[in-house]
Scaffold this motif. Structure first.
Motif, PDB file in Angstrom:
ATOM      1  N   GLN A  59      -6.682   9.717  42.346  1.00 30.27           N
ATOM      2  CA  GLN A  59      -5.967  10.927  42.217  1.00 30.27           C
ATOM      3  C   GLN A  59      -4.603  11.142  43.020  1.00 30.27           C
ATOM      4  OE1 GLN A  59      -9.708  13.318  42.257  1.00 30.27           O
ATOM      5  NE2 GLN A  59      -8.705  14.463  40.986  1.00 30.27           N
ATOM      6  N   ILE A 116      -1.850   8.513  42.009  1.00 28.94           N
ATOM      7  CA  ILE A 116      -1.048   8.989  40.797  1.00 28.94           C
ATOM      8  C   ILE A 116      -0.196  10.094  41.512  1.00 28.94           C
ATOM      9  CG2 ILE A 116      -1.093  10.108  38.643  1.00 28.94           C
ATOM     10  CD1 ILE A 116      -3.518   8.298  38.148  1.00 28.94           C
ATOM     11  N   GLY A 117      -0.563  11.096  42.133  1.00 34.34           N
ATOM     12  CA  GLY A 117       0.017  12.167  42.775  1.00 34.34           C
ATOM     13  C   GLY A 117       1.252  11.795  43.868  1.00 34.34           C
ATOM     14  N   LYS A 135       3.004   9.419  43.126  1.00 35.41           N
ATOM     15  CA  LYS A 135       4.215   8.729  42.158  1.00 35.41           C
ATOM     16  C   LYS A 135       4.659   7.223  42.691  1.00 35.41           C
ATOM     17  CE  LYS A 135       5.393  12.477  40.105  1.00 35.41           C
ATOM     18  NZ  LYS A 135       5.360  13.718  40.728  1.00 35.41           N
ATOM     19  N   SER A 178       2.198   5.120  37.894  1.00 36.08           N
ATOM     20  CA  SER A 178       1.860   6.153  36.790  1.00 36.08           C
ATOM     21  C   SER A 178       0.553   6.057  36.518  1.00 36.08           C
ATOM     22  CB  SER A 178       2.919   5.971  35.657  1.00 36.08           C
ATOM     23  OG  SER A 178       2.631   4.885  34.977  1.00 36.08           O
ATOM     24  N   ALA A 179      -0.164   7.064  35.940  1.00 34.61           N
ATOM     25  CA  ALA A 179      -1.482   6.855  35.394  1.00 34.61           C
ATOM     26  C   ALA A 179      -1.574   5.766  34.310  1.00 34.61           C
ATOM     27  CB  ALA A 179      -2.093   8.393  35.008  1.00 34.61           C
ATOM     28  N   SER A 224     -11.499   6.604  34.788  1.00 37.01           N
ATOM     29  CA  SER A 224     -10.163   6.096  35.488  1.00 37.01           C
ATOM     30  C   SER A 224     -10.134   4.862  36.603  1.00 37.01           C
ATOM     31  CB  SER A 224      -9.163   7.252  35.870  1.00 37.01           C
ATOM     32  OG  SER A 224      -9.887   8.035  36.874  1.00 37.01           O
ATOM     33  N   GLU A 226      -6.692   7.017  30.998  1.00 31.99           N
ATOM     34  CA  GLU A 226      -5.529   7.374  32.184  1.00 31.99           C
ATOM     35  C   GLU A 226      -6.079   8.595  32.628  1.00 31.99           C
ATOM     36  OE1 GLU A 226      -1.764   7.681  30.113  1.00 31.99           O
ATOM     37  OE2 GLU A 226      -2.726   6.484  28.537  1.00 31.99           O
ATOM     38  N   ASP A 227      -5.890   8.670  34.187  1.00 33.81           N
ATOM     39  CA  ASP A 227      -6.475   9.677  35.077  1.00 33.81           C
ATOM     40  C   ASP A 227      -5.967  11.094  34.638  1.00 33.81           C
ATOM     41  OD1 ASP A 227      -8.111  10.016  37.517  1.00 33.81           O
ATOM     42  OD2 ASP A 227      -6.466  11.350  37.924  1.00 33.81           O
ATOM     43  N   ASP A 228      -4.747  11.279  34.314  1.00 37.09           N
ATOM     44  CA  ASP A 228      -4.403  12.750  33.986  1.00 37.09           C
ATOM     45  C   ASP A 228      -4.794  13.056  32.777  1.00 37.09           C
ATOM     46  OD1 ASP A 228      -2.748  10.740  32.494  1.00 37.09           O
ATOM     47  OD2 ASP A 228      -0.723  11.546  32.908  1.00 37.09           O
ATOM     48  N   LYS A 229      -4.952  12.289  31.908  1.00 36.32           N
ATOM     49  CA  LYS A 229      -5.652  12.775  30.505  1.00 36.32           C
ATOM     50  C   LYS A 229      -7.024  13.007  30.576  1.00 36.32           C
ATOM     51  CE  LYS A 229      -2.087  10.277  27.533  1.00 36.32           C
ATOM     52  NZ  LYS A 229      -1.938   8.987  26.669  1.00 36.32           N
ATOM     53  N   ASN A 241      -8.388  14.210  33.311  1.00 36.18           N
ATOM     54  CA  ASN A 241      -8.591  15.391  34.156  1.00 36.18           C
ATOM     55  C   ASN A 241      -8.598  16.675  33.026  1.00 36.18           C
ATOM     56  OD1 ASN A 241      -8.547  16.254  36.903  1.00 36.18           O
ATOM     57  ND2 ASN A 241      -6.751  17.343  36.657  1.00 36.18           N
TER      58      ASN A 241
END
Length: 568
Positions: free
Chosen positions: A42, A45-46, A48, A51-52, A108, A133-136, A138
């Motif tokens: 997390q 990816i935060g 930058k 990317s996820a 992820s 993908e981590d953002d998805k 989440n």
């Protein structure tokens, strides 16, 4: 170059080793993640740095797991009940589906072995990681955890512990229902029950004292405090539970026993066996949670060793004879018996059970509740069964000579009889029957197997290796051959998953003793439990301690736990 911190995760190390991330950045990301209380991935990816999508593709290629785009998945169709919402929220994993005993889980970071072990442990299924993908991920995690909280809240509102019909209530009781049927008490009691089910508790204790009122759950055989509601509502809580259990709420001077059902969904209902006890400061209430799913776990989930399982399956498949399951209260005898009945429950078989009371409902099995006041005793039920063309009879417990003699006659006349006794081990069971007054030749000709059992707490995934002196291992029962250096004992550590106890769940420890011809001769000669125990050792039958030590060698439980539950 700075060394990676000891808590650096495998994904971070792999990214550094393959040049996707410089060591300094990785160290900084790990430090920030720890400070923020979030996962490495997390924070990565935060930051930058990657990317996820890049991280998911890297993780899938590096660790050899399939990659899935969650945009192609309908979140409303996911089997969200397969993994506890707390695990979903804490470890950010989502169940995608299952096939047989394989559970496909979106995550992820597939390098996190502890998470995989925890999911496997809590679900009892083999976990198949799918990288996403981590953002998805989440988005799905938030939906499930927020929905889970709302679902519990809705369940507390919707689930109804149905009151008996007005006609079933006595006048005084009916007049009192309005007093205790207020929303706060109703909701509170239902939330306590639901929380106990979600926590995997086996019993709930409502205990009034002079200065306080407490609620405790029994989990893995140990009682834990979970709440201390206001002392002022103790009467309302007791009255609410008694009404839905069809007990007399005006009677507070004598113990009462009842039962109630909590319907969670169209396919799942939980029964509670309720017992009240008048104490100095009010009524103590104990509720045993009877989950029918425990009877359908299957024989493999109970913890029998392969040879013990084979002997037990051979015995219960015989056309006639008696199989006895023994052990103290709370040792899992009922679940073992119901598991055997579930295996035997086929369209061509007539099964009847007499229990006090019937704990788990099994479709296809004719279950009878013992009611001494009404004249429905164990002997009366057994005599009726024998006129009902039975193939298999299960007697909840052999308590007296009459029950024992009828059960043995049934076993001798072409029926398979399953029952329980309260004894310490298998050899003592046969001498207990003789002490009841049952003739030795009847015991020898009918009993084909005796099993004794205990429940030991299983070590949590946080278990730690421990060095135990060789002398201590030998005193516990290990032989020179056992101490060959090929295995490692473990001890409890403690984490959030196990509430810092080091244990999560329980496993059975068994002594499975088929009755051989030599044992029959010992019984016929009025032999003692010691004679039978010596003969069982000569025949290579493991006693409870030896079976427990095998679980220690496998790392399932600790030596301390085995010594505690098998200390005769």
């Amino acid at each position: 170059m700075a060394a990676a911190p000891s808590h650096f995760n495998a994904l971070g190390r792999a990214l550094v080793q393959q040049g996707k991330l410089v060591q300094a950045d990785a160290n900084a990301i790990q430090a920030e993640a720890t400070k923020a209380g979030i996962s490495f991935i997390q924070q990565l990816i935060g930051s930058k740095k990657l990317s996820a999508k890049e991280v998911s593709m890297f993780a899938a290629n590096t660790f050899g797991y399939p990659l899935l785009d969650l945009n192609a998945v309908d979140g409303d169709q996911l089997p969200t009940s397969l993994i506890d919402a707390k695990i979903v929220g804490n470890h950010r994993v989502v169940a995608l589906g299952k096939r047989g005993n394989r559970l496909f889980v979106a995550m992820s970071d597939p390098s996190n072995e502890q998470v995989m072990q925890e999911v496997k442990f809590s679900t009892g299924m083999t976990m198949e990681p799918i990288v996403v993908e981590d953002d998805k991920l989440n988005i799905f995690v938030k939906k499930i955890t927020e929905g889970g909280g709302k679902a519990l809240e809705k369940m507390v509102e919707d689930v109804d512990l149905q009151l008996p019909d007005e006609g079933e209530l006595e006048a005084e009781t009916a007049a009192s229902v309005e007093d205790i049927d207020d929303a706060p008490v109703v909701k509170y009691v239902q939330k306590v029950l639901l929380d106990a089910i979600n926590a995997g508790a086996s019993d709930i204790h409502f205990e009034p004292y002079e200065k306080f009122y407490r609620i405790r759950y029994r989990q893995d055989g140990v009682l834990y405090d979970v709440a201390q509601p206001p002392l002022a509502i103790k009467e309302k809580i007791a009255s609410r539970i008694k009404v839905v259990s069809k007990l007399d709420i005006s009677e507070k001077r004598v113990p009462q026993d009842g039962r109630m059902k909590l319907t969670l969904s169209k396919t799942r209902a939980i029964d509670f066996r309720v017992s009240t006890l008048p104490t100095l400061f009010g009524e103590k209430i104990c509720m045993r949670i009877l989950d029918p799913s425990s009877a359908t776990l299957g024989i493999d989930a109970l913890g029998y060793d392969p040879d013990q399982k084979e002997n037990l399956m051979t015995a219960i498949q015989r056309p006639y004879g008696m199989v006895l399951v023994t052990g103290p209260t709370g040792s899992g005898k009922t679940v073992s018996l119901y598991t055997c009945l579930n295996i035997l429950n086929k369209p061509g078989i007539n099964i009847s059970t007499a229990e006090d009371p019937a704990e788990i409902n099994l479709p296809g099995v004719n279950q009878v509740n013992i009611n001494d006041k009404a004249g429905m005793t164990f002997p009366a039920a057994l005599k009726a069964f024998l006129r009902q063309d039975p193939d298999i009879i299960m007697v909840g417990e052999i308590r007296d000579i009459e029950t024992g003699e009828i059960s043995i006659k049934a076993a001798q006349t072409g029926h398979m009889v399953l029952s329980t006794l309260h004894t310490n081990d298998a050899p003592q069971t046969l001498t207990r029957l003789m002490n009841m007054g049952i003739a030795p030749f009847n015991i020898a000709s009918s009993v084909i197997m005796v099993t004794a059992q205990r429940l030991a707490r299983k070590l949590c995934v946080c278990k730690r290796p421990i060095d135990i002196p060789e002398e201590a291992l030998k005193r516990a029962g290990f032989t020179e051959e056992d101490l060959d250096g090929t295995w490692q004992p473990f001890a409890p550590a403690g984490c959030d998953v196990c509430k810092n106890t080091g244990y999560k769940g329980r496993v059975g420890i068994y002594q499975v003793m088929p009755i051989s011809e030599e044992m029959e001769r010992i019984i016929m000669k009025n032999g003692t439990a010691i004679d039978l125990a010596d003969q069982s050792r000569r025949e290579g039958i493991k006693d409870l301690r030896q079976s427990g030590l095998i679980k220690v060698k496998k790392g399932l439980t600790s030596l301390e736990e085995v010594e505690g539950v098998t200390n005769e």
